[in-house]
Scaffold this motif. Sequence first.
Motif: not given
Lengths: 365, 365
Positions: A6-10, A85-93, A98-102, A320-323
Motif C-alpha cells: 500500500t505504501f509503495f502503490n496507493a 524507496k523513491k516512492v517513499l521519498v516522493e510521498k514524503h514518508l 535515508l533512502a541512500h543509507k546502506d 508524475i514523479q519518476p519513482g
Amino acid sequence: MDKKDTFFNATDVRWMAGDVEHGDIVMSTRIRLARNLKDYRFPRAFSEDEAFKLDQTISNVLLDAETLDQHFTHIDIATTPILQKKVLVEKHLISPQLAHKDRSASVVISDDESVSVMINEEDHLRIQCIEPGLDLEKAYFNADTLDRYLEEYVPYAFDEEFGYLTSCPTNTGTGMRASVMMHLPALTMTDQMEQIISMMPRLGMVVRGIYGEGTEAVGNYYQISNQVTLGKSEEEILTDLQSLAEQIVQRETESRKALLDHAETIMNDRVNRSLGTLHYARILTSDEAANCLSNVRLGIDLGLIENIPTKVLNKCMLVIQPGFLQQYVGTTLKPNERDVYRATLLREILNNVRQREKGDDSYDV
Amino acid sequence: MDKKDTFFNATDVRWMAGDVEHGDIVMSTRIRLARNLKDYRFPRAFSEDEAFKLDQTISNVLLDAETLDQHFTHIDIATTPILQKKVLVEKHLISPQLAHKDRSASVVISDDESVSVMINEEDHLRIQCIEPGLDLEKAYFNADTLDRYLEEYVPYAFDEEFGYLTSCPTNTGTGMRASVMMHLPALTMTDQMEQIISMMPRLGMVVRGIYGEGTEAVGNYYQISNQVTLGKSEEEILTDLQSLAEQIVQRETESRKALLDHAETIMNDRVNRSLGTLHYARILTSDEAANCLSNVRLGIDLGLIENIPTKVLNKCMLVIQPGFLQQYVGTTLKPNERDVYRATLLREILNNVRQREKGDDSYDV
C-alpha cells in the motif's frame, strides 16, 4: 494487499485530502522532531552494531505500541528495492538521505501514512507527522504525543541549556521543524514570490521547493518552515508560522481575486491550455506536468475548470514523479521513456474522469 | 440565399476539396492572366468614365456568356461593405489591391468560385482560375478558354514582339502567372525551406506566403509561382512549374516519411498538442491558429490524428481569418476580441466534429 505494498502503490493519501481549512492554498502541514538517544553515539559516529541495536529497540517500541491510536509497519531501508524507496521519498514518508543509507536504517509508518518515524537518518530519530491543509495544532499534537510515548522507553539526549541535542547544530534546541506546503500560483504569476521569499530570514523562516532542501519550487508549490530551532519555544515557532501562513494565504487569495477580476479571459486561456496539454501531449517532463497540474488546480479553485475532483489531481501529482511512474509500469525507464509514459498515464487518468462524468462507472479513477 | 451571400459566407469551397492528386501537399493550383483592352488607356491613366464603360462592357460579356459552362455573378467593389471585401480577399477571389479601389472596379465570379475575373485592378482584366490539388493543365485550360472567349468581344492590347501589354512590365509577355499553393510542414520543420527558396530565382520562380506578395509563410503554406512572363511560352512556364512542384512534393513526402520513421513520438506529441490547443485555448491569434491547423493537417496526413474530415480543417482555415471571423459574428471586432472569438469558434467547430463522430447528427459541421 500487504500493508507495505500500500505504501509503495496507493495514491489516495490522507494528507492530500484537501477539503479542509485553506485546503485550496495550503496542501499540508508537517511537524518533524529530531531526537537522539542518550546511550548511543550519534549516527555519524556509531558502529553498525549500535545502529542495528538502536533500530531494533525503537521499532519494537513503536510496533508494540498499544496506547497510541495507530498501527505501524516497519520497513528496512537496505532491503527495500530502489524504486520503492523513491516512492517513499516522493510521498514524503522518508528523506532522500535515508533512502541512500546502506546500513541499519529504517522507517516506521502508520497505516494512514500520517506518521512516519525515520530511524538512523542524520539523527537517531526523526518523528514526522503530516496533516492535510493548515493544521499546525493537530500535527504538533500528534508528534508531541508520539514523542512523549517514545521518551518513556528510550531516554533522549537532552541538555538543560541547549535542549534536544542533534547531529547538526541547526536542529539543536527544540529539534523541531514545522512546515506548511503552499500552492501559490497567483503570487508566482504576479511576481510577488521573490519579495515574500526575501523577507523570510528576518522572520526566522525559510522557503523551499516541494522536495525539500536545495530543490526549486516546481508547479508553484512552496514549503515554508522555521529556520531557527534554538532560543524559541515550540509554541512561539508554531504561532509565528501560523501567522505567516495566514498572511500568505490572504495575499494569494487577494491575488487570485485580482487576476479573476482583471484578466479572467487570460486566466481561462492559461488554465485550459494546461488542461489541453495534459489531455493531448505525448511527451511530458515532470516539470511541465507539475506546472500544468498547478494551472489546472488553480482553474478548479477559480471555478474556471469543472468536473475534475481534487482527489484525481492529487493522484496525478504523485504519479508524475519518476519513482511512482516506474513503480506503476513495473520496471525502470530511461528519462525519455518516462516522459512518454507520464503523458500516457495522465491522459488515461483524465480520460477516465471524463468517462466517469458521463455515467460510465466501469472506469476506475 | 442570394448568390452573393454565398460568396461572402460559404466555407465549403470547391478548390479546397483536397481528395485529388497530391492533395495532401498541394492545396490548389492557380492561373492568372493579365489582359488590357486595345481601345482604352491603362487603369493607372484612364478616366472614371472609361473605367465605368470598361467595367460594363466586360461584365456584360461575361454575364451573357452562353457558350461557357459557367454562370457568373457581378460584384461592384465600391458598394460592397469592407467586411465582405475582406472575405473575398481571404477566399482569394479578389486581390487586396482591388478591395481598396474606390472607382469603377468589380469582380465577376463563377458559381463554384473556380473562376473570378477582376475588372480594373492593375490591369483592365485579371482572369483567375483555381483548381484543387496540382492541376496546372485544367486551370490553364479554363483560363485559356475564357481568355479566347473574351478576346472575341473585346480586342486585347497585343504586341507582336512583346506579347500581351500590361500596366507593370513584369507581367508583359504571356501576362500569365501560374502558381501552386503547397503545405510544406516537414520541409519547414527540418529547415529545408531556406535552401529551396534560395534556388527559386535561378529557375525563374518565386515563393510567397499564403496571402500573396509581401506576406510571410504562415501555417507552413507556400505559394510558388513563375517570376518570368517574357521570353518563355505559356507551355514552358507550365512545364517548369509542374516539374518544380513535383520535385518539392517528393522532398516533402520523403521528409514526412523520415520524420515518422525517426521521430514518430515527437511528431505525435507535436500534432496532438496543436489539436489540444485548438480544443482548449480561449485566446488564439490567427498566426497561432494557422500553425496549429497546419500541424493537425500534418497529423491527419501522417495517420496520427483521426476523425477530423479535411472539409472541417478547410473550413477552420477560412474562418480564422479576420474578415471571415467578423462576417460570422456579424460585426467588427477589435483584434483582442477577434482572438477570443476565433478560439470560441474553433472549439465549437471541433466539438461538433466530436459530437457527430459519436453519431449525434443534430450538429452541423
